[in-house]
Design an enzyme around this catalytic site. Structure first.
Site, PDB file in Angstrom:
ATOM      1  N   LYS A 198      54.881  14.380  35.843  1.00  0.00           N
ATOM      2  CA  LYS A 198      54.298  13.486  36.863  1.00  0.00           C
ATOM      3  C   LYS A 198      54.910  12.087  36.824  1.00  0.00           C
ATOM      4  O   LYS A 198      55.485  11.662  35.826  1.00  0.00           O
ATOM      5  CB  LYS A 198      52.771  13.464  36.727  1.00  0.00           C
ATOM      6  CG  LYS A 198      52.182  14.755  37.309  1.00  0.00           C
ATOM      7  CD  LYS A 198      50.695  14.798  37.383  1.00  0.00           C
ATOM      8  CE  LYS A 198      50.263  16.125  38.052  1.00  0.00           C
ATOM      9  NZ  LYS A 198      48.831  16.377  37.931  1.00  0.00           N
ATOM     10  N   ARG A 237      48.589  22.408  31.912  1.00  0.00           N
ATOM     11  CA  ARG A 237      49.243  22.965  33.107  1.00  0.00           C
ATOM     12  C   ARG A 237      50.653  22.398  33.147  1.00  0.00           C
ATOM     13  O   ARG A 237      50.815  21.184  33.308  1.00  0.00           O
ATOM     14  CB  ARG A 237      48.441  22.561  34.339  1.00  0.00           C
ATOM     15  CG  ARG A 237      48.997  23.062  35.665  1.00  0.00           C
ATOM     16  CD  ARG A 237      48.125  22.552  36.814  1.00  0.00           C
ATOM     17  NE  ARG A 237      48.610  23.028  38.101  1.00  0.00           N
ATOM     18  CZ  ARG A 237      49.607  22.465  38.774  1.00  0.00           C
ATOM     19  NH1 ARG A 237      50.230  21.407  38.290  1.00  0.00           N
ATOM     20  NH2 ARG A 237      49.982  22.961  39.936  1.00  0.00           N
TER      21      ARG A 237
HETATM   22  N1  HH2 Z   1      48.298  18.841  39.490  1.00  0.00           N
HETATM   23  C1  HH2 Z   1      48.927  19.288  40.595  1.00  0.00           C
HETATM   24  C2  HH2 Z   1      48.447  20.415  41.262  1.00  0.00           C
HETATM   25  N2  HH2 Z   1      47.376  21.097  40.807  1.00  0.00           N
HETATM   26  N3  HH2 Z   1      45.644  21.357  39.223  1.00  0.00           N
HETATM   27  C3  HH2 Z   1      45.013  20.918  38.130  1.00  0.00           C
HETATM   28  N4  HH2 Z   1      43.933  21.576  37.662  1.00  0.00           N
HETATM   29  N5  HH2 Z   1      45.436  19.797  37.451  1.00  0.00           N
HETATM   30  C4  HH2 Z   1      46.504  19.066  37.856  1.00  0.00           C
HETATM   31  O1  HH2 Z   1      46.821  18.037  37.216  1.00  0.00           O
HETATM   32  C5  HH2 Z   1      47.204  19.503  39.023  1.00  0.00           C
HETATM   33  C6  HH2 Z   1      46.741  20.665  39.695  1.00  0.00           C
HETATM   34  C7  HH2 Z   1      50.123  18.573  41.119  1.00  0.00           C
HETATM   35  O2  HH2 Z   1      51.296  19.023  40.551  1.00  0.00           O
HETATM   36  P1  HH2 Z   1      52.287  20.151  41.161  1.00  0.00           P
HETATM   37  O3  HH2 Z   1      51.568  21.403  41.497  1.00  0.00           O
HETATM   38  O4  HH2 Z   1      53.392  20.313  40.196  1.00  0.00           O
HETATM   39  O5  HH2 Z   1      52.913  19.501  42.454  1.00  0.00           O
HETATM   40  P2  HH2 Z   1      52.517  19.570  43.990  1.00  0.00           P
HETATM   41  O6  HH2 Z   1      51.112  19.111  44.142  1.00  0.00           O
HETATM   42  O7  HH2 Z   1      53.510  18.636  44.645  1.00  0.00           O
HETATM   43  O8  HH2 Z   1      52.691  20.992  44.453  1.00  0.00           O
END
Ligand code: HH2
Length: 254
Positions: A198, A237
């Site tokens: 992040k 995660r």
């Molecule tokens: N962060 C993201 C998405 N889902 N779910 C949980 N429980 N906790 C988190 O910190 C979290 C999450 C955001 O990251 P990512 O899926 O890598 O990116 P994007 O939202 O751009 O798809």
């Protein structure tokens, strides 16, 4: 928990796994690398992201959930009840809910389907516009405890809480929440932390004023994963499963 974003626009792996076959192969590779859960998402929730329609989100995630579910525990990363319901019908057994509002879906699904309550301030399109808290740790903890109790009272037998790193939070807020992992774990609810790659990691570790790009934040992501689990988190995660599993194995014997 390994991250599998079936999206064109996720901040780190956007566009890489949009093809269902590529997504399933990536999910299975994460299982080989040691993931206990594969978290399938069809909508980016990165700051500034535009929402997608239900039917498009379903089209992206359902074949991937159905193909992976016989091989590994699948969680569905969604803010939409219809997507959560259909993903559970396709074999997902954990609803990973960044809106912290979908516990009725898990409750209706019955035993064996868990729910993750994540804290988010605002919504992805605008959430990073100058977020302000009086006491970020106390506010996030109180919110999560209230939602978790509501889910338990509704009959959900597996409830996780997640401070929502980067969701309506400055780097200072994120660091305060990570430092408070032990106090969140002391609530008794199992804690999930998602800090992998992040933005704040790039900001905190910037060299000469230059922040590391998303795919150049592995070392910082590992440091946070180890830190969080050492402080009581029960799951992290992550995008980089193999290195994280290696770090966790070491932590387990420390
Ligand atoms: N962060 C993201 C998405 N889902 N779910 C949980 N429980 N906790 C988190 O910190 C979290 C999450 C955001 O990251 P990512 O899926 O890598 O990116 P994007 O939202 O751009 O798809």
């Amino acid at each position: 928990m390994g991250v599998l974003n079936v999206t064109p626009d996720s901040f780190s792996d956007g566009g890489r796994w949009l093809d269902p076959d590529a997504a399933v192969a990536r999910g299975l590779a994460m299982v080989d690398e040691g993931a206990d859960v594969v978290d399938v998402g069809g909508e980016s929730t990165r700051p500034g992201a535009d929402p997608v329609a239900d039917d498009e989100e379903l089209r992206r995630v359902l074949p991937v959930v159905a193909a992976l579910a016989p091989h590994v525990r699948v969680s569905i990363d969604t803010r939409r009840a219809a997507v959560a319901e259909q993903a559970v019908a396709a074999g997902a057994t954990l609803v990973n809910d960044v809106s912290a509002s979908l516990w009725p879906v898990a409750a209706a699904a019955g035993p064996g389907v868990g729910w993750v309550a994540m804290h988010m301030r605002g919504e992805p399109r605008t959430m990073q516009q100058a977020p302000v808290y009086d006491d970020v740790v106390a506010e996030v903890r109180a919110f999560l405890v209230e939602r978790a109790a509501a889910a338990r009272d509704a009959g959900v037998d597996e409830v996780w809480v997640d401070p929502g790193i980067g969701f309506g939070k400055t780097a200072a807020h994120n660091l305060a929440l990570l430092r408070a992992t032990r106090s969140l774990a002391a609530t008794g609810w199992p804690v999930l932390v998602g800090a992998s790659r992040k933005t704040f990691l790039g900001l905190v570790t910037a060299e000469g004023g230059v922040a590391a790009a998303a795919d150049d934040r592995l070392e910082a992501s590992l440091a946070v994963a180890v830190w969080a689990v050492d402080q009581g988190a029960a799951m992290v995660r992550v995008h980089d499963v193999r290195p994280t599993v290696q770090a966790m194995r070491l932590l387990a014997v420390s």
